[in-house]
Design a protein around this motif. Structure first.
Motif, PDB file in Angstrom:
ATOM      1  N   ALA A  20      -4.783   4.742   1.477  1.00 22.54           N
ATOM      2  CA  ALA A  20      -5.615   3.755   2.155  1.00 22.54           C
ATOM      3  C   ALA A  20      -5.621   4.006   3.650  1.00 22.54           C
ATOM      4  O   ALA A  20      -4.650   4.516   4.215  1.00 22.54           O
ATOM      5  CB  ALA A  20      -5.104   2.346   1.859  1.00 22.54           C
ATOM      6  N   ARG A  21      -6.726   3.649   4.291  1.00 16.30           N
ATOM      7  CA  ARG A  21      -6.866   3.820   5.728  1.00 16.30           C
ATOM      8  C   ARG A  21      -6.807   2.454   6.406  1.00 16.30           C
ATOM      9  O   ARG A  21      -7.524   1.532   6.022  1.00 16.30           O
ATOM     10  CB  ARG A  21      -8.194   4.501   6.044  1.00 16.30           C
ATOM     11  N   GLY A  22      -5.943   2.311   7.405  1.00 21.20           N
ATOM     12  CA  GLY A  22      -5.819   1.047   8.115  1.00 21.20           C
ATOM     13  C   GLY A  22      -4.915   0.073   7.385  1.00 21.20           C
ATOM     14  O   GLY A  22      -4.235   0.415   6.411  1.00 21.20           O
ATOM     15  N   ALA A  23      -4.896  -1.180   7.867  1.00 21.06           N
ATOM     16  CA  ALA A  23      -4.033  -2.213   7.291  1.00 21.06           C
ATOM     17  C   ALA A  23      -4.530  -2.600   5.898  1.00 21.06           C
ATOM     18  O   ALA A  23      -5.731  -2.762   5.680  1.00 21.06           O
ATOM     19  CB  ALA A  23      -4.003  -3.428   8.201  1.00 21.06           C
ATOM     20  N   SER A 100      -9.630   0.626   3.044  1.00 24.24           N
ATOM     21  CA  SER A 100      -8.317  -0.021   3.121  1.00 24.24           C
ATOM     22  C   SER A 100      -7.744  -0.414   1.763  1.00 24.24           C
ATOM     23  O   SER A 100      -6.650  -0.985   1.700  1.00 24.24           O
ATOM     24  CB  SER A 100      -8.408  -1.276   3.994  1.00 24.24           C
ATOM     25  N   GLY A 101      -8.451  -0.110   0.670  1.00 23.64           N
ATOM     26  CA  GLY A 101      -7.930  -0.434  -0.650  1.00 23.64           C
ATOM     27  C   GLY A 101      -9.031  -0.811  -1.622  1.00 23.64           C
ATOM     28  O   GLY A 101     -10.198  -0.952  -1.242  1.00 23.64           O
ATOM     29  N   ALA A 102      -8.632  -0.986  -2.881  1.00 18.19           N
ATOM     30  CA  ALA A 102      -9.566  -1.414  -3.921  1.00 18.19           C
ATOM     31  C   ALA A 102      -9.278  -2.876  -4.247  1.00 18.19           C
ATOM     32  O   ALA A 102      -8.134  -3.260  -4.497  1.00 18.19           O
ATOM     33  CB  ALA A 102      -9.408  -0.553  -5.173  1.00 18.19           C
ATOM     34  N   TYR A 103     -10.334  -3.689  -4.247  1.00 17.92           N
ATOM     35  CA  TYR A 103     -10.187  -5.130  -4.396  1.00 17.92           C
ATOM     36  C   TYR A 103     -11.043  -5.654  -5.546  1.00 17.92           C
ATOM     37  O   TYR A 103     -12.099  -5.107  -5.848  1.00 17.92           O
ATOM     38  CB  TYR A 103     -10.605  -5.849  -3.109  1.00 17.92           C
ATOM     39  N   LEU A 104     -10.572  -6.743  -6.151  1.00 22.03           N
ATOM     40  CA  LEU A 104     -11.344  -7.478  -7.148  1.00 22.03           C
ATOM     41  C   LEU A 104     -12.010  -8.656  -6.458  1.00 22.03           C
ATOM     42  O   LEU A 104     -11.346  -9.426  -5.750  1.00 22.03           O
ATOM     43  CB  LEU A 104     -10.426  -7.973  -8.268  1.00 22.03           C
ATOM     44  N   TYR A 105     -13.320  -8.802  -6.656  1.00 19.83           N
ATOM     45  CA  TYR A 105     -14.019  -9.969  -6.124  1.00 19.83           C
ATOM     46  C   TYR A 105     -13.788 -11.152  -7.046  1.00 19.83           C
ATOM     47  O   TYR A 105     -14.174 -11.123  -8.218  1.00 19.83           O
ATOM     48  CB  TYR A 105     -15.515  -9.683  -5.992  1.00 19.83           C
ATOM     49  N   VAL A 106     -13.141 -12.184  -6.526  1.00 24.58           N
ATOM     50  CA  VAL A 106     -12.877 -13.410  -7.280  1.00 24.58           C
ATOM     51  C   VAL A 106     -13.941 -14.423  -6.868  1.00 24.58           C
ATOM     52  O   VAL A 106     -13.844 -15.046  -5.803  1.00 24.58           O
ATOM     53  CB  VAL A 106     -11.459 -13.945  -6.999  1.00 24.58           C
TER      54      VAL A 106
END
Length: 216
Positions: A20-23, A100-106
């Motif tokens: 991941a890049r960044g925070a 910055s990562g892989a996220y699930l949209y809730v």
């Protein structure tokens, strides 16, 4: 990474995300979406198109919020969505691949929850442009939510629902001056592995979104 390199790695089962890049945030609270204004529907339809050239600039958080709500957000007090779902199964999960990562949209919370602390954009498709576009959406069906649908029809039902979400994204992109393209040429096994999906989940489609590439 080139398309040929991705194909070779995919055939060997070695297509992997980058760090991941960044925070990396465990959760991203999205600002309330703007539900007014925008391009009139008929004008947005006239501008709806696929584009495979993207600027690398990241989308502001407000624009990302509006995009995800338009895609499959909650638009009624009882929990209805902006995209239809047979029997209200709401079986499609929208995953967001960011640097910055892989996220699930809730949708219920209108927030992003971290799924994988890695940059998996290049895993979401064989085309070279997906590596540098600011974000990729991945539409995944959770068959466990489709108990009322015959097993033989679940994939087709889910595919229709994913297509409706994709068209919402297309119309939002046309309205907001963004570029987008839906993609079915993807390494579904690599995506499932990167996201840690279970056997009830089916990777259906990916969609790249970003600002249009700047021309000289």
């Amino acid at each position: 990474m080139t398309t040929l390199t991705k194909l070779a790695l995919g055939m060997m089962g070695r297509l992997r995300p980058k760090p991941a890049r960044g925070a990396v945030a465990a959760q991203i609270a999205l600002p309330p979406p703007h539900k007014e204004g925008g391009t009139p529907l008929m004008e947005a339809l006239a501008e709806r198109r696929s584009s495979r050239e993207f600027a690398p600039d990241e989308l502001p958080l407000q624009l990302l919020s509006d995009l995800l709500w338009a895609a499959d957000g909650v638009n009624r007090a009882e929990g209805g969505r902006t995209a239809p779902s047979a029997l209200d199964a709401q079986e499609i999960d929208v995953y967001v691949a960011l640097p910055s990562g892989a996220y699930l949209y809730v949708a219920a919370a209108h927030a992003l929850e971290l799924v994988a602390a890695s940059d998996m954009r290049r895993v979401t498709g064989y085309q070279d442009f997906v590596d540098k576009a600011p974000l990729d959406l991945v539409f995944i069906a959770d068959h466990a939510r489709m108990a009322l649908v015959p097993v033989s029809q679940r994939e087709s039902f889910a595919s229709v629902a994913a297509g409706a979400i994709s068209q919402n994204v297309y119309l939002f992109a046309a309205s907001a001056g963004l570029a987008t393209v839906i993609r079915a040429w993807i390494d579904r096994e690599a995506i499932a592995q990167a996201l840690g999906l279970g056997h009830d989940h089916q990777v259906l489609l990916s969609q790249t979104i970003g600002y249009p590439k700047k021309t000289e």
